[in-house]
Design a protein around this motif. Structure first.
Motif, mmCIF file in Angstrom:
data_model
loop_
_atom_site.group_PDB
_atom_site.id
_atom_site.type_symbol
_atom_site.label_atom_id
_atom_site.label_comp_id
_atom_site.label_asym_id
_atom_site.label_seq_id
_atom_site.Cartn_x
_atom_site.Cartn_y
_atom_site.Cartn_z
ATOM 1 N N VAL A 189 0.755 -1.308 0.037
ATOM 2 C CA VAL A 189 0.094 0.004 -0.039
ATOM 3 C C VAL A 189 1.153 1.163 0.142
ATOM 4 C CG1 VAL A 189 -1.461 1.268 1.488
ATOM 5 C CG2 VAL A 189 -1.954 -1.235 0.987
ATOM 6 N N LEU A 190 1.851 1.202 0.877
ATOM 7 C CA LEU A 190 2.811 2.456 0.967
ATOM 8 C C LEU A 190 3.391 2.669 -0.314
ATOM 9 C CD1 LEU A 190 4.448 1.908 4.480
ATOM 10 C CD2 LEU A 190 2.396 3.499 3.919
ATOM 11 N N SER A 191 3.904 1.716 -0.956
ATOM 12 C CA SER A 191 4.598 1.651 -2.267
ATOM 13 C C SER A 191 3.655 2.095 -3.391
ATOM 14 C CB SER A 191 5.320 0.392 -2.616
ATOM 15 O OG SER A 191 5.717 0.384 -3.880
ATOM 16 N N VAL A 192 2.587 1.492 -3.542
ATOM 17 C CA VAL A 192 1.715 1.707 -4.581
ATOM 18 C C VAL A 192 1.089 3.397 -4.660
ATOM 19 C CG1 VAL A 192 -0.792 1.435 -5.554
ATOM 20 C CG2 VAL A 192 0.582 -0.553 -4.856
ATOM 21 N N TYR A 193 0.828 3.709 -3.375
ATOM 22 C CA TYR A 193 0.580 5.225 -3.195
ATOM 23 C C TYR A 193 1.787 6.224 -3.086
ATOM 24 C CZ TYR A 193 -4.352 3.517 -2.909
ATOM 25 O OH TYR A 193 -5.397 2.900 -3.234
ATOM 26 N N GLY A 194 2.896 5.747 -3.288
ATOM 27 C CA GLY A 194 4.076 6.888 -3.287
ATOM 28 C C GLY A 194 4.630 6.998 -2.007
ATOM 29 N N LEU A 202 8.043 -5.057 0.985
ATOM 30 C CA LEU A 202 9.012 -4.333 0.116
ATOM 31 C C LEU A 202 9.768 -5.002 -0.982
ATOM 32 C CD1 LEU A 202 10.571 -1.934 2.969
ATOM 33 C CD2 LEU A 202 8.913 -1.312 1.318
ATOM 34 N N GLY A 203 10.027 -6.184 -0.861
ATOM 35 C CA GLY A 203 10.806 -6.880 -1.924
ATOM 36 C C GLY A 203 9.983 -7.040 -2.927
ATOM 37 N N PHE A 204 8.802 -6.868 -2.903
ATOM 38 C CA PHE A 204 7.874 -7.285 -4.046
ATOM 39 C C PHE A 204 6.996 -6.161 -4.530
ATOM 40 C CE2 PHE A 204 3.984 -8.707 -6.117
ATOM 41 C CZ PHE A 204 4.441 -9.680 -7.364
ATOM 42 N N SER A 205 7.507 -4.827 -3.812
ATOM 43 C CA SER A 205 6.655 -3.551 -4.062
ATOM 44 C C SER A 205 6.798 -3.170 -5.718
ATOM 45 C CB SER A 205 7.030 -2.607 -3.258
ATOM 46 O OG SER A 205 8.201 -2.239 -3.263
ATOM 47 N N HIS A 206 8.088 -3.339 -6.105
ATOM 48 C CA HIS A 206 8.319 -2.886 -7.502
ATOM 49 C C HIS A 206 7.391 -3.805 -8.574
ATOM 50 C CE1 HIS A 206 10.928 0.310 -6.592
ATOM 51 N NE2 HIS A 206 11.495 -0.527 -5.893
ATOM 52 N N GLY A 207 7.661 -5.159 -8.309
ATOM 53 C CA GLY A 207 6.867 -6.197 -9.248
ATOM 54 C C GLY A 207 5.450 -5.771 -8.686
ATOM 55 N N PHE A 208 4.746 -5.671 -7.869
ATOM 56 C CA PHE A 208 3.403 -5.068 -7.836
ATOM 57 C C PHE A 208 2.959 -3.929 -8.504
ATOM 58 C CE2 PHE A 208 -0.623 -3.753 -5.487
ATOM 59 C CZ PHE A 208 -1.503 -4.960 -5.972
ATOM 60 N N LYS A 209 3.771 -2.958 -8.398
ATOM 61 C CA LYS A 209 3.409 -1.628 -9.143
ATOM 62 C C LYS A 209 3.345 -1.995 -10.629
ATOM 63 C CE LYS A 209 5.847 1.580 -6.393
ATOM 64 N NZ LYS A 209 6.841 2.843 -6.519
ATOM 65 N N MET A 210 4.124 -3.107 -11.218
ATOM 66 C CA MET A 210 4.119 -3.566 -12.573
ATOM 67 C C MET A 210 2.785 -4.108 -13.090
ATOM 68 S SD MET A 210 8.104 -4.287 -13.216
ATOM 69 C CE MET A 210 7.496 -5.581 -14.798
ATOM 70 N N ILE A 211 2.292 -4.831 -11.880
ATOM 71 C CA ILE A 211 1.063 -5.589 -11.956
ATOM 72 C C ILE A 211 -0.157 -4.555 -12.123
ATOM 73 C CG2 ILE A 211 -0.647 -6.988 -10.921
ATOM 74 C CD1 ILE A 211 1.713 -8.720 -9.771
ATOM 75 N N ALA A 255 -0.321 -1.449 -12.982
ATOM 76 C CA ALA A 255 0.065 -0.363 -13.785
ATOM 77 C C ALA A 255 -1.269 -0.236 -14.606
ATOM 78 C CB ALA A 255 1.499 -0.568 -14.808
ATOM 79 N N GLY A 256 -1.649 1.078 -15.052
ATOM 80 C CA GLY A 256 -2.957 1.167 -15.968
ATOM 81 C C GLY A 256 -4.244 0.749 -14.934
ATOM 82 N N GLN A 257 -4.202 0.360 -13.989
ATOM 83 C CA GLN A 257 -5.377 0.294 -13.002
ATOM 84 C C GLN A 257 -5.628 1.220 -11.869
ATOM 85 O OE1 GLN A 257 -7.058 -3.091 -12.586
ATOM 86 N NE2 GLN A 257 -6.318 -3.642 -14.640
ATOM 87 N N GLN A 268 -7.872 3.069 -11.253
ATOM 88 C CA GLN A 268 -9.080 3.258 -10.722
ATOM 89 C C GLN A 268 -9.650 2.365 -9.603
ATOM 90 O OE1 GLN A 268 -8.645 3.446 -13.830
ATOM 91 N NE2 GLN A 268 -9.003 5.703 -13.802
ATOM 92 N N ARG A 269 -8.844 0.959 -9.676
ATOM 93 C CA ARG A 269 -9.206 -0.017 -8.775
ATOM 94 C C ARG A 269 -8.085 -0.552 -7.944
ATOM 95 N NH1 ARG A 269 -9.475 -5.227 -10.441
ATOM 96 N NH2 ARG A 269 -11.381 -5.656 -9.355
ATOM 97 N N VAL A 270 -7.173 0.437 -7.693
ATOM 98 C CA VAL A 270 -5.867 -0.057 -7.327
ATOM 99 C C VAL A 270 -6.238 -0.931 -5.928
ATOM 100 C CG1 VAL A 270 -3.743 0.701 -5.947
ATOM 101 C CG2 VAL A 270 -4.397 1.714 -8.157
ATOM 102 N N PHE A 271 -7.090 -0.305 -4.969
ATOM 103 C CA PHE A 271 -7.079 -0.701 -3.598
ATOM 104 C C PHE A 271 -7.907 -2.183 -3.682
ATOM 105 C CE2 PHE A 271 -9.652 -1.544 0.476
ATOM 106 C CZ PHE A 271 -8.369 -1.334 1.295
ATOM 107 N N VAL A 272 -8.731 -2.279 -4.507
ATOM 108 C CA VAL A 272 -9.811 -3.386 -4.745
ATOM 109 C C VAL A 272 -8.948 -4.589 -5.457
ATOM 110 C CG1 VAL A 272 -11.432 -4.837 -6.098
ATOM 111 C CG2 VAL A 272 -11.866 -2.276 -5.125
ATOM 112 N N THR A 273 -7.557 -4.177 -6.239
ATOM 113 C CA THR A 273 -6.823 -5.285 -6.786
ATOM 114 C C THR A 273 -5.983 -5.451 -5.621
ATOM 115 O OG1 THR A 273 -6.819 -4.044 -9.082
ATOM 116 C CG2 THR A 273 -5.063 -5.426 -8.527
#
Length: 195
Positions: A58-63, A116-125, A127-129, A131-136
């Motif tokens: 969450v912290l990573s996705v929301y910057g 934290l180790g997967f945060s970059h990978g999750f951001k790639m998953i 990407a382009g989502q 509107q539904r980041v939290f649901v994803t």
């Protein structure tokens, strides 16, 4: 396939795949000291690990947190090594409240590191989502928790087979497997070059 199925399966496979062997090793060491009668403690620890993992996503996705992956990739095998050492040096009852509280705090903290180790990978998953980041994220997290519970259950079943069917002493089983996993994680730690 629905979005829920897609992201649930991605979370599930994140844990139960060869790519997630560090996740599996950590879970194995986390679950090893426990038996079926300790199911509440195991459920708590698995869930705390997931909460820590999700918090950093969450912290990573929301910057809010963007961390250099090098040091994190160094810390992940340390979490496995420390948990294995804990199994070696504390073979007594883990269900005492003091030990459970310590295990709960370290498990939550180690979940933060693994997330934290997967945060970059999750951001790639995602990407382009936007509107539904939290649901994803929640769908992905449900997949992770389900896979973790399966992994923990597998460790408990293997321990039961080793101790009750093969008649290996519980202490020897815990010490042997923990030493083996510590032995696997130590070269990974030494070989990490994050500086």
């Amino acid at each position: 396939m629905s979005d829920f199925q897609l992201y649930f399966l991605l979370g599930f496979k994140h844990v139960l795949s060869l790519d997630g062997f560090d996740h599996l090793l950590f879970l194995a060491m986390l679950a090893l000291p426990y038996t079926f009668k300790d199911w509440k403690q195991l459920l708590l620890l698995s869930t705390l690990f997931t909460i820590g993992h999700t918090m950093t996503l969450v912290l990573s996705v929301y910057g809010i947190a963007d961390v250099n992956p090098g040091p994190v990739e160094f810390l992940i095998p340390i979490t496995i090594f420390v948990t294995a050492l804990s199994n070696i040096f504390f073979t007594k009852n883990r269900s005492s409240s003091g030990m459970l509280n310590f295990s709960a705090l370290t498990t939550l903290f180690f979940g933060l590191i693994h997330g934290l180790g997967f945060s970059h990978g999750f951001k790639m998953i995602i990407a382009g989502q936007k509107q539904r980041v939290f649901v994803t994220l929640m769908e992905f997290t449900l997949g992770i928790e389900t896979a973790q519970l399966i992994a923990v259950l597998a460790v408990v079943i293997l321990s039961l087979l080793a101790t009750d069917v093969l008649k290996v002493s519980r202490r020897d089983w815990q010490l042997g497997l923990s030493a083996f996993v510590a032995g696997i994680s130590l070269p990974i730690i030494i070989g990490s070059r994050f500086w």
